[in-house]
Enzyme design. Structure first.
Site, PDB file in Angstrom:
ATOM      1  N   ARG A 137       0.851  -1.194   0.000  1.00 29.94           N
ATOM      2  CA  ARG A 137       0.000   0.000   0.000  1.00 29.94           C
ATOM      3  C   ARG A 137       0.887   1.244   0.000  1.00 29.94           C
ATOM      4  NH1 ARG A 137      -2.986   3.040   4.642  1.00 29.94           N
ATOM      5  NH2 ARG A 137      -4.166   4.490   3.353  1.00 29.94           N
ATOM      6  N   HIS A 183      -3.349  10.865   0.574  1.00 33.89           N
ATOM      7  CA  HIS A 183      -2.803  10.660   1.925  1.00 33.89           C
ATOM      8  C   HIS A 183      -2.170  11.991   2.344  1.00 33.89           C
ATOM      9  CE1 HIS A 183      -1.235   7.397   4.837  1.00 33.89           C
ATOM     10  NE2 HIS A 183      -0.921   8.565   5.379  1.00 33.89           N
ATOM     11  N   GLU A 221      -7.699   8.255   6.194  1.00 32.39           N
ATOM     12  CA  GLU A 221      -7.978   8.871   7.497  1.00 32.39           C
ATOM     13  C   GLU A 221      -8.598  10.263   7.385  1.00 32.39           C
ATOM     14  OE1 GLU A 221      -4.425   8.543   9.921  1.00 32.39           O
ATOM     15  OE2 GLU A 221      -4.628   6.387  10.072  1.00 32.39           O
ATOM     16  N   ASN A 225      -7.758   1.463   9.630  1.00 29.54           N
ATOM     17  CA  ASN A 225      -6.491   1.793  10.281  1.00 29.54           C
ATOM     18  C   ASN A 225      -6.748   1.759  11.781  1.00 29.54           C
ATOM     19  OD1 ASN A 225      -5.789   2.367   7.654  1.00 29.54           O
ATOM     20  ND2 ASN A 225      -5.269   4.509   8.003  1.00 29.54           N
ATOM     21  N   TYR A 283      -4.749   1.720  15.678  1.00 26.38           N
ATOM     22  CA  TYR A 283      -3.529   1.783  16.480  1.00 26.38           C
ATOM     23  C   TYR A 283      -3.797   1.731  17.980  1.00 26.38           C
ATOM     24  CZ  TYR A 283      -1.048   3.358  12.280  1.00 26.38           C
ATOM     25  OH  TYR A 283      -0.494   3.436  11.029  1.00 26.38           O
ATOM     26  N   GLU A 333      -3.770  -0.141   7.943  1.00 27.28           N
ATOM     27  CA  GLU A 333      -2.652   0.294   8.787  1.00 27.28           C
ATOM     28  C   GLU A 333      -2.810  -0.290  10.181  1.00 27.28           C
ATOM     29  OE1 GLU A 333      -1.797   4.504   9.110  1.00 27.28           O
ATOM     30  OE2 GLU A 333      -2.240   4.808   6.986  1.00 27.28           O
TER      31      GLU A 333
END
Ligand code: IFM
Length: 446
Positions: free
Chosen positions: A77, A121, A166, A294, A296, A353
């Site tokens: 990606r 991005h 995002e 994504n 985290y 991600e």
């Protein structure tokens, strides 16, 4: 080590983005982006770092392709820098910019690696920012024009596309919290930017179908998961609002054609409005082929008396943290995925991600990043549990292939499986690189 097997058809990969790795910011006709301008303003980025050189991937395509090949990924990606393709955002096409991505995409295909391409991005052409950036509705139409050029050029070569990465960061972090380019602190502008990134996504999907593009298209929102600190109604309400504020604000419009009522009510109470026009939700909620996730971090939240709209409540129960001070919360990953399935149905998902910042020194040519391996293992375990619970996950892209420009933190917050020395630009695979090689080879952990 826990044992876990993913399906043989599962895609293993890594993620990067253009501004964070390419460098060559003024080469071959590339126009300026908002990050060029922002990072050159004193005090905006730690240490005064910029993406001017970054990992210099623009000049090291073959070397980076070899790293991907050695790692054994099936998918890579990356993102395309809009200002390389259309330097002023909406005018002339820059053929040299396209040629750079030809080299990358053809190189990936020659090695049997599928390109997963993100169109946006965060590197908006600066000339569009001067007309209001994402707070200006016209930017969504400029995005549609840019997307059409890239779709046509890579027709049949790139089969997996992501419109926007995002959108929460594109809008709230950048227009209301001021931490990312363009660095504004205007919540009304952030709500406009958020809506227009979704509109851009919808216009991109519409065009993709109208052009009869082969392949699949989706979007990659950031997600987090928050649990209430106590069982009180107020804390539970705060956790729901917090999850909806980041995660559902972008997913509900795309998959259901609505904004979360609880959050919109909060904005309206504060006198803020979302600039929705007739027909917007029809575009935004056009069917997509997959959702990029994504993930985290997350945590526990408590309701705070007089809490403002953007105040992100603190976690009260201490949790282990990465060197980015983000809570390590693998169960949150499981909850995000199973909650999505419950609320929005079982759409195919790519983890676009997941990864962690840990600062480990290079000693005798080696980086023993044991904490990164532990983080990744625990998150793969959570992912595996979600697959067993029936979530339709098709692939996992680790963030990131290599240490890179971590936005307003510059080069001091490494997320890579490969260490980059930003003086010499020498790449050194870390222990996590070998660990991930084995994961890929065995389709999981054995
Ligand atoms: O580096 C970023 C990436 O650009 C977007 N998602 C989060 C990563 C780590 O902060």
């Amino acid at each position: 080590m826990t044992q876990m097997q993913f399906p043989k058809s599962f895609y293993w990969g890594v993620s990067t983005s253009a501004y964070q790795i390419e460098g060559a910011s003024e080469e071959d006709g590339r126009g300026a982006s908002i990050w060029d301008v922002f990072s050159h303003q004193p005090g905006k980025v730690v240490g005064g770092d910029t993406g001017d050189i970054a990992c210099d991937s623009y000049h090291r395509v073959e070397e980076d392709l070899d790293l991907l090949d050695t790692l054994g990924v099936g998918m890579y990606r990356f993102s395309i820098a809009w200002p390389r393709i259309i330097p002023d955002g909406s005018g002339e096409i820059n053929r040299l910019g396209l040629a750079y991505y030809d080299q990358l995409v053809d190189g990936l295909l020659a090695k049997g690696i599928l390109p997963l391409c993100t169109l946006y991005h965060w590197d908006l052409p600066q000339s569009l920012q001067e007309k209001g950036g994402w707070a200006n509705r016209q930017t969504a139409f400029a995005f549609e024009h840019y997307a059409g050029i890239v779709f046509e050029h890579f027709r049949g070569r790139i089969m997996h596309w992501i419109t926007i990465n995002e959108p929460w960061c594109v809008s709230f972090l950048s227009y209301a919290l001021g931490q990312h380019a363009p660095g504004l602190t205007d919540l009304q502008a952030a709500l406009e930017a958020a809506h227009h990134t979704l509109l851009a996504h919808g216009l991109g999907v519409k065009l993709f179908r109208a052009m009869n593009m082969p392949g699949q298209i989706g979007i990659a929102p950031n997600t987090e998961w928050f649990e209430p600190e106590t069982d009180s109604i107020d804390d539970r309400e705060a956790a729901l609002r917090r999850n909806e504020f980041i995660t559902d604000w972008f997913i509900a419009p795309v998959l259901k054609g609505i904004y979360p009522a609880r959050v919109i009510e909060k904005y309206n109470q504060g006198g803020y409005t979302v600039p929705i026009k007739d027909g917007d939700f029809e575009l935004i909620s056009l069917p997509i082929d997959f959702l990029g996730i994504n993930y985290y971090t997350g945590g526990r939240v408590r309701s705070t008396p007089g809490e403002g709209i953007l105040e992100l409540q603190e976690t009260f129960t201490p949790m282990d943290k990465t060197d980015f001070h983000w809570n390590i919360y693998p169960d949150g990953f499981y909850h995000v995925l199973t909650d999505l399935k419950e609320k929005f149905g079982n759409i195919p998902i790519y983890i676009t991600e997941n990864g962690a910042c840990f600062i480990d020194p290079i000693v005798d040519g080696q980086v023993q990043d044991k904490r990164r391996i532990a983080y990744l293992e625990s998150h793969l375990d959570a992912l595996h549990r979600s697959v067993q619970a029936g979530v339709n996950v098709q692939g996992y892209m680790c963030w990131s292939l290599m240490d890179n420009f971590e936005w307003s933190f510059g080069y001091c917050k490494p997320f890579g499986l490969v260490h980059v020395d930003f003086q010499t630009l020498i790449r050194t695979p870390k222990a996590s690189f070998s660990w991930y090689q084995r994961v890929i080879r065995h389709h999981g952990l054995e």
